[in-house]
Design a protein around this motif. Structure first.
Motif, short mmCIF file in Angstrom:
data_model
loop_
_atom_site.label_atom_id
_atom_site.label_comp_id
_atom_site.label_asym_id
_atom_site.label_seq_id
_atom_site.Cartn_x
_atom_site.Cartn_y
_atom_site.Cartn_z
N LEU A 1 0.86 -1.18 0.00
CA LEU A 1 0.00 0.00 0.00
C LEU A 1 0.89 1.24 0.00
CD1 LEU A 1 -2.77 1.36 0.16
CD2 LEU A 1 -2.67 1.16 2.65
N LEU A 2 0.83 2.02 -1.09
CA LEU A 2 1.58 3.26 -1.20
C LEU A 2 0.64 4.42 -0.84
CD1 LEU A 2 4.00 5.05 -2.21
CD2 LEU A 2 2.96 4.91 -4.49
N MET A 3 1.08 5.26 0.12
CA MET A 3 0.27 6.43 0.52
C MET A 3 1.13 7.68 0.37
SD MET A 3 -1.79 4.95 3.83
CE MET A 3 -0.46 3.94 4.44
N VAL A 4 0.60 8.66 -0.31
CA VAL A 4 1.35 9.90 -0.57
C VAL A 4 0.54 11.09 -0.07
CG1 VAL A 4 2.35 11.38 -2.35
CG2 VAL A 4 2.49 8.89 -2.58
N ASP A 5 1.17 11.91 0.77
CA ASP A 5 0.54 13.11 1.32
C ASP A 5 1.51 14.28 1.13
OD1 ASP A 5 -1.14 14.83 2.69
OD2 ASP A 5 -0.59 14.09 4.68
N SER A 6 1.35 15.14 0.15
CA SER A 6 0.24 15.15 -0.76
C SER A 6 0.76 15.33 -2.19
CB SER A 6 -0.73 16.30 -0.42
OG SER A 6 -0.15 17.54 -0.74
N ILE A 7 -0.06 14.89 -3.15
CA ILE A 7 0.31 15.02 -4.56
C ILE A 7 0.27 16.49 -4.98
CG2 ILE A 7 -2.01 14.80 -5.55
CD1 ILE A 7 1.08 12.92 -6.84
N THR A 8 -0.52 17.30 -4.28
CA THR A 8 -0.59 18.73 -4.61
C THR A 8 0.72 19.42 -4.31
OG1 THR A 8 -2.93 18.67 -4.02
CG2 THR A 8 -1.92 20.85 -4.24
N ARG A 9 1.33 19.12 -3.17
CA ARG A 9 2.61 19.76 -2.83
C ARG A 9 3.72 19.28 -3.75
NH1 ARG A 9 0.66 19.21 2.87
NH2 ARG A 9 -0.03 21.29 3.48
N TRP A 10 3.60 18.04 -4.24
CA TRP A 10 4.55 17.56 -5.26
C TRP A 10 4.38 18.39 -6.53
CZ3 TRP A 10 3.42 15.62 -10.13
CH2 TRP A 10 4.50 15.08 -10.83
N ALA A 11 3.15 18.64 -6.92
CA ALA A 11 2.88 19.43 -8.13
C ALA A 11 3.37 20.86 -7.97
CB ALA A 11 1.37 19.43 -8.44
N MET A 12 3.25 21.41 -6.76
CA MET A 12 3.75 22.77 -6.51
C MET A 12 5.27 22.83 -6.63
SD MET A 12 1.42 23.95 -3.25
CE MET A 12 -0.31 24.41 -3.45
N ALA A 13 5.95 21.79 -6.15
CA ALA A 13 7.41 21.73 -6.27
C ALA A 13 7.82 21.60 -7.73
CB ALA A 13 7.96 20.56 -5.45
N GLN A 14 7.08 20.79 -8.50
CA GLN A 14 7.36 20.63 -9.93
C GLN A 14 7.11 21.95 -10.66
OE1 GLN A 14 8.36 17.51 -11.61
NE2 GLN A 14 8.86 19.13 -13.05
N ARG A 15 6.08 22.68 -10.24
CA ARG A 15 5.80 23.99 -10.83
C ARG A 15 6.95 24.96 -10.55
NH1 ARG A 15 0.58 27.15 -8.64
NH2 ARG A 15 1.76 26.95 -6.70
N GLU A 16 7.47 24.92 -9.33
CA GLU A 16 8.59 25.80 -8.95
C GLU A 16 9.80 25.55 -9.84
OE1 GLU A 16 11.33 26.45 -4.95
OE2 GLU A 16 9.27 25.75 -4.71
N ILE A 17 10.08 24.29 -10.11
CA ILE A 17 11.21 23.94 -10.98
C ILE A 17 10.94 24.41 -12.41
CG2 ILE A 17 12.47 22.01 -12.02
CD1 ILE A 17 11.96 20.46 -9.40
N GLY A 18 9.73 24.13 -12.89
CA GLY A 18 9.38 24.51 -14.26
C GLY A 18 9.48 26.00 -14.51
N LEU A 19 8.96 26.80 -13.59
CA LEU A 19 9.01 28.25 -13.74
C LEU A 19 10.45 28.76 -13.69
CD1 LEU A 19 5.97 29.32 -11.52
CD2 LEU A 19 6.09 29.35 -14.01
N SER A 20 11.28 28.09 -12.85
CA SER A 20 12.67 28.52 -12.71
C SER A 20 13.49 28.32 -13.97
CB SER A 20 13.34 27.76 -11.55
OG SER A 20 12.73 28.07 -10.33
N ILE A 21 13.14 27.29 -14.75
CA ILE A 21 13.92 27.01 -15.96
C ILE A 21 13.24 27.58 -17.21
CG2 ILE A 21 15.02 24.98 -14.97
CD1 ILE A 21 13.11 23.22 -16.57
#
Length: 445
Positions: free
Chosen positions: A255-275
């Motif tokens: 059982l894989l549990m991830v808290d939270s996928i939204t904060r992962w997406a925010m981190a990915q957004r931070e990287i994307g905007l930076s580059i």
């Protein structure tokens, strides 16, 4: 006089120098823009790791995330205090690999698999955090239910082994508490829990209060708190998924549990905007929506074992249709909505069974279970629609047969849906309780 075997000596020399550059080249930091480090050289590919030497002679890891005008764009995996223009940048031979093995149970790891609880991993193999999803034709079909020990879920939103589901809720409604209940009570063999972007104080609180000693014994935690570099928060999801895949390949029910996928997406957004990626809906970059299905599709069944996945989605302003929530819902196999209104009325766990759905319940639940669940949902929905009239005394008995049944059984239904944090519900007992309520309702028709 000793004879020298020149062919043997040449073979030894060839073996030592083969595939190794005769001249080691390193780059140097050219400039720093926000959280992005731009360097001239070294010669590396996308995803390659580099080491950057700081003023105090220590080195930090960074990953190649892009290129601009023949310059390398790097994102750090560690704190960058002490970095300077001209700092040497050295390419590392491998991409991100983690140490993995059966002894990881009970460990707490950082975003790239390094223990943060003082333990050492002695017996392990290394595995890249990047992998492809299982071949769709080799995935085992989902036919068995997975009990999570929460009555509202097991009774009305039954999960199957290998299913992926999202828990949708605003902040402070009880996502982490519900995950802790599931981790302690589930019948899965092993839990892999990814805490991404959480507050630092909540990590120990989750381990000791929500997870508990019993839950920790069969769990592995991957933690990347909100103050971690954005890249480390992104990699935490890949690391947790890779560990779950390892145990799935050994034949375990994971059982894989991830808290939270939204904060992962925010981190990915931070990287994307930076580059330099262009922002789209609510500022999220295209890479967020491109990478999400790639990582979520890695969960599920393979030919060896099962990996059930639960992802929490932190929706903005309780809007269940925000971009991340909508995207996750389109990929996974169902969603559980937590209601702030229920939480405010001390109804725990605050699962809104009318707004939630398990797309695979029809595949894993018995005919009697499905019939009872569907009927009681209908009764409950009629009660909710008429609640305002009931509360002000304007409803007259006999006006609606289903509402009449609901009035006589609503207390039993609510008691079924409520559950104490420490209370464990057996799957068979849960289904029997649901059927008992259903039979009493049938007698009132």
């Amino acid at each position: 006089m000793k004879t020298i075997n020149f062919n043997a000596a040449l073979s030894i020399f060839k073996e030592k120098v083969e595939n190794k550059p005769l001249i080691e080249l390193e780059g140097k930091v050219n400039r720093i823009i926000g959280v992005t480090i731009e360097s001239i050289g070294p010669n590396c590919a996308l995803g390659d790791l580099c080491k950057i030497k700081l003023k105090n002679h220590s080195k930090i890891l960074a990953e190649t995330v892009g290129f601009s005008d023949n310059k390398v764009l790097l994102m750090p995996l560690e704190d960058v205090n002490g970095i300077y223009v001209g700092a040497p940048v050295e390419k590392v031979d491998s991409k991100i690999n983690i140490k993995i093995g059966p002894e990881l149970l009970g460990y707490v790891l950082d975003g790239i698999g390094r223990p943060i609880d003082g333990k050492k991993i002695k017996h392990y193999e290394t595995r890249s955090i990047y992998a492809n999803a299982p071949n769709p034709l080799l995935r085992k079909r989902i036919k068995e239910p997975l009990s999570v020990g929460v009555k509202a879920i097991d009774g009305f939103l039954t999960l199957g082994r290998g299913q992926r589901i999202g828990i949708m809720a605003g902040s402070g409604v009880g996502k982490s508490t519900l995950l802790g209940m599931i981790a302690r009570n589930t019948e899965a063999d092993i839990n892999v829990i990814g805490l991404i972007g959480e507050r630092g104080r909540e990590v120990k609180e989750f381990i000791e209060k929500d997870l508990g000693e019993e839950g920790l014994k069969k769990s592995i935690l991957v933690v990347s708190t909100s103050d971690s570099p954005a890249l480390l928060r992104v990699k935490a999801l890949y690391t947790a998924t890779t560990i779950a895949e390892y145990f799935r390949d050994l034949g375990y029910n994971v059982l894989l549990m991830v808290d939270s996928i939204t904060r992962w997406a925010m981190a990915q957004r931070e990287i994307g905007l930076s580059i330099g990626e262009p922002p789209t809906t609510r500022g999220y970059t295209p890479s967020v929506f491109a990478n999400m299905p790639k990582i979520l599709e890695r969960a599920g069944n393979s030919s060896q074992g099962s990996m059930t996945a639960i992802y929490t989605v932190l929706v903005e302003a309780d809007d269940m249709n925000d971009p991340i929530g909508d995207s996750v819902r389109s990929i996974v196999d169902g969603h559980i909505v937590l209601s702030r209104k229920l939480a405010d009325s001390s109804h725990y766990p605050p699962i809104d069974i009318l707004s939630s759905v398990s797309r695979l319940m029809t595949e894993v639940a018995s005919k009697e279970h499905l019939e009872a669940s569907k009927f009681l949902k209908d009764i409950y929905a009629n009660y909710i629609d008429s609640k305002d009239l009931i509360d002000v005394g304007a409803y007259k008995k006999g006006a609606n047969k289903k509402v009449d049944i609901a009035l006589s059984e609503i207390e039993n239904i609510n008691n079924f849906l409520k559950q104490g944090i420490e209370e464990k519900a057996d799957f068979k007992t849960t289904i029997n309780s649901l059927l008992e309520i259903y039979e009493r309702c049938q007698k009132l028709l």
